[in-house]
Design an enzyme around this catalytic site. Structure first.
Site, PDB file in Angstrom:
ATOM      1  N   HIS B 261       8.550  -7.841   6.292  1.00  0.00           N
ATOM      2  CA  HIS B 261       7.035  -7.283   5.499  1.00  0.00           C
ATOM      3  C   HIS B 261       7.142  -7.545   4.221  1.00  0.00           C
ATOM      4  O   HIS B 261       6.460  -8.438   3.328  1.00  0.00           O
ATOM      5  CB  HIS B 261       6.426  -6.337   5.633  1.00  0.00           C
ATOM      6  N   GLU B 262       7.970  -7.024   3.362  1.00  0.00           N
ATOM      7  CA  GLU B 262       7.969  -6.863   1.708  1.00  0.00           C
ATOM      8  C   GLU B 262       8.379  -8.448   1.518  1.00  0.00           C
ATOM      9  O   GLU B 262       8.156  -8.366   0.360  1.00  0.00           O
ATOM     10  CB  GLU B 262       8.657  -5.554   1.299  1.00  0.00           C
ATOM     11  N   HIS B 265       6.164 -10.800   0.949  1.00  0.00           N
ATOM     12  CA  HIS B 265       5.444 -10.521  -0.804  1.00  0.00           C
ATOM     13  C   HIS B 265       6.759 -10.994  -1.939  1.00  0.00           C
ATOM     14  O   HIS B 265       5.987 -12.168  -2.491  1.00  0.00           O
ATOM     15  CB  HIS B 265       5.702  -9.114  -1.316  1.00  0.00           C
ATOM     16  N   GLU B 291      -1.298 -10.192   1.013  1.00  0.00           N
ATOM     17  CA  GLU B 291      -0.901  -9.721   2.116  1.00  0.00           C
ATOM     18  C   GLU B 291      -0.500 -10.428   3.612  1.00  0.00           C
ATOM     19  O   GLU B 291      -0.224 -10.479   4.340  1.00  0.00           O
ATOM     20  CB  GLU B 291      -2.148  -9.332   2.336  1.00  0.00           C
TER      21      GLU B 291
END
Lengths: 493, 493
Positions: B261-262, B265, B291
């Site tokens: 997930h990160e 980003h 996001e």
């Protein structure tokens, strides 16, 4: 609001900016990936410009003049004196030079990380020339403003008020007896062979021993950390002191002694007077006084027979029993004298020779008597002269071994030996004040020493200038005789 | 120098200050000892005040007006538009409020670290009341200046230009089908039991798997790091992206999915247009778009059957063979739907329910319809309504579970679900543009997806507003239908 109050607000603000710079600087040396270096250098240069700009704003000079006429108590007067010094130090430099110096230093230091392992002197020299050129410019401006010599002007950034004449007097004294003492000690130790415990020494076990030792020495882990960097240092801010070391798997004493050394710096910072946090008065006195604390911890305490006898069972506990961990051998090992190439790894007796060498080279460099390209030959010559070592072609362990010159910190090296002299003198004073001190240390309780240092050095901040601090703590001016007698007693007694 | 050039210099300077703040913020959450928190909070608040002061200096308004009359090209126009937005956002807030908000947020977040494990709602609420009070003040000022509602004024800090009416339209849509879908999926999955691989999972092995996965996903370790924090986040600056996760020894998928997930980003940040570094135009578009990148990585890619089949042998490689690592089971495990208390641990289907709950509560809070003391009862009621869970008395896993409210980031939560909707829409567009994409991903090569995202999102920076960015990337406006169809296909197909 009084002018003095305006000034305390200003310096409070500056100390907060400094906090951000200290943390970014710590991160740069411990955490930052190489690709982040350019943006970091720019951000830190921007911060330096901001701090310079903030401190030299036109109204600050007026506030300083006005505050001098206001009704202040003794500590406020001392604080104002330190404010004036900081302002004078800053106001002479043009902002352009502040920024250029910061960027050139960062570039040189960052490239050094790669260049050192590659022994790339030519690459390093290219960056260093820029750093030297800016440092010379700074030295000329400061010398002009203060009426001192150029090197002295840089020296005074780190050791305010110390003249080159006084430094030469102290260093001539050193030059007079150090080579002979070194020869004598090396000769004497030949009769007592040392056994070096064999590795590997697990890095995590070394770190745990480091943390345990820092805890015994009073480091406050609620206000600080231990990490790893190429070149050990003590950074951060008093509320959050960042200490670093570097571990080698083939050796277990180097990292630990480095940690003990930095813990001396750290306890000074952590115990600066809380009431003056953020004000110039609440800062450590000078680099020489700072080094006296790290050397009191490492040399006066850490490498003393009494401390090492306490340490021996700790080594066994952390690494398992190994040949060479016996207390008698450990004392010989930690007090072993052997001229070597690396300053930070040097023993207590040959260390000052490294400082003499750096001092002589950097002073000539700043005064324009030599150029960057002359450094290697001079280095070789002086290493041969002071330590009898051949360093030709080995730049990595020669002028590229540490980061002080990369950062343009010319004038800093002498404070290491001033610190060593002062540490010996402070230790003698602490002993006179606390007659049972050596017995307490031998029994594993150095708390009496720390209490004395806290009262006489740490809690004093920058209330007095260095000579006055020394006189109040020890009853006399700085006297290199204590240092000589300490070395004689430990190594030639 | 043109007014526009003055402005680009100013924003370059601001981005360097921001660099220092980003690193101090990362350090605060990953490295800083608790005793350093007060000084850090003061330093960061000082920086926020400095940035606010710098951006709102009287000449900046004049430069902006002047620059609008200068001859600029399209990208310069877009940059000026973003400068104007940043200036408007800042100039309405008094400096006092900027500082107070920063200090209150830091105090609340720092105390939360202790209070959460202790389930100390009363202690937490005391700090949160201060944060809410300041956020309400900010909301009122912003609403007054922009002519929007108070909550919308805060929402627009994170998602510029998104109206509450549009948000309600999207969320009403969600409310319409989500509870029924959730019930249906839970029911359906009952027939396919999942085996949870048994721990312990060595943290270091988890970290190595994380690093290997980040590398496969294109994370540039020369410009970033992976560390540990209580609450995972992606911070730092584009040149040095700081990503964090947290490891549990009893479970191995949570930290990894967090890392994936990160990494979404991170890749957005690392691939922002280099030519516009330091300028508003070079920044990520909005929190919702940000996001959408993390959720494209985690949900569209990381939890897809194709990716998980690739992952299965990697798990065996890093932890050894264990029951439950079989690909079929791994897919069921990573796509397992089960309502739970913790938002960041929630599966893809129940996650939006957490966002609806937060949105409803924080909007009422900012609009003054409820007070901090009303939160626990509302929380219990809504957890019961949306997820059928009893949370009474469990503040730790209730309103104290994460740090957004502690920092006063009201208006932020909705961007999570906007991101989920946009991720589904972007993935559909990437598939249309690259017909072999799913086969490539199944063969272990997601590079085509990254190339598409780089071109259509990452390299666009803030050139277009969010609706225009979406339209250019996908050919249509934001449409929650893609999200619904994605969830239906994966979980109820």
């Amino acid at each position: 609001m009084s002018a003095y109050q305006q000034l305390t607000d200003l310096f409070q603000r500056l100390s907060r900016y400094e906090h951000l710079g200290a943390m970014a600087g710590w991160d740069q040396l411990t955490m930052m990936p190489e690709g982040g270096s350019e943006a970091r250098a720019e951000a830190m240069a921007e911060l330096e410009v901001l701090m310079h700009h903030t401190l030299t704003a036109p109204e600050v000079g007026e506030w300083l003049a006005q505050a001098a006429t206001e009704s202040l108590d003794d500590t406020q007067h001392a604080n104002l004196r330190e404010m004036q010094r900081a302002w004078h130090d800053a106001v002479v430099l043009p902002e352009r030079l502040v920024e250029a110096r910061s960027l050139a230093g960062a570039r040189c230091e960052q490239a050094w990380r790669r260049q050192r392992p590659e022994n790339d002197w030519a690459g390093f020299a290219a960056n260093l020339r820029e750093v030297v050129s800016l440092s010379r410019e700074e030295a000329a401006i400061r010398a002009e403003a203060t009426g001192t010599g150029r090197y002295e002007a840089l020296l005074n950034k780190f050791e305010p008020g110390l003249g080159v004449a006084e430094l030469d007097r102290l260093f001539d004294d050193l030059r007079g007896w150090l080579p002979e003492l070194l020869t004598r000690v090396v000769e004497r130790q030949r009769a007592h062979p040392v056994r070096t415990p064999e590795g590997p020494f697990d890095r995590e076990a070394q770190r745990r021993l480091g943390v345990a030792t820092m805890t015994r020495l009073g480091f406050d882990f609620d206000h600080g950390r231990l990490d790893v960097s190429l070149h050990p240092f003590c950074g951060g801010v008093p509320e959050d002191v960042r200490l670093t070391t570097r571990y080698r798997e083939d050796e277990c004493l180097g990292a630990l002694m480095g940690i003990i050394h930095e813990t001396g710096h750290a306890r000074y910072e952590q115990n600066l007077p809380q009431a003056w946090r953020g004000q110039p008065l609440g800062r450590a006195r000078s680099m020489g006084v700072h080094e006296s604390q790290s050397l009191t911890f490492e040399m006066q305490l850490g490498r003393s027979e009494a401390f090492l006898r306490q340490l021996a069972p700790q080594l066994v506990e952390h690494f398992g029993a190994r040949a060479g961990f016996e207390a008698d051998n450990l004392v010989r090992l930690a007090q072993h004298v052997e001229p070597g190439l690396i300053r930070v790894d040097a023993d207590e007796v040959s260390y000052p020779a490294h400082i003499l060498l750096r001092y002589e080279i950097e002073r000539s460099l700043i005064e324009g008597a030599i150029e960057v390209d002359d450094i290697p030959a001079l280095w070789d010559e002086k290493m041969q002269h002071y330590l009898g070592l051949d360093t030709r072609g080995n730049y990595r362990d020669g002028p590229m071994q540490d980061i002080h010159w990369t950062d343009g910190a010319f004038g800093y090296f002498p404070t290491y030996s001033l610190g060593a002299m002062l540490a010996a003198q402070l230790m003698a004073a602490a002993r006179r004040a606390q007659p049972g001190l050596d017995e307490q240390i031998a029994a594993g309780d150095p708390g009496g020493l720390f209490d004395w240092l806290k009262t006489h050095v740490w809690q004093q901040g920058s209330r007095f200038d260095t000579p006055e601090l020394i006189r109040r703590a020890t009853g006399e001016p700085l006297d290199a005789g204590y240092y000589r007698r300490h070395l004689e007693a430990r190594y030639a007694g």
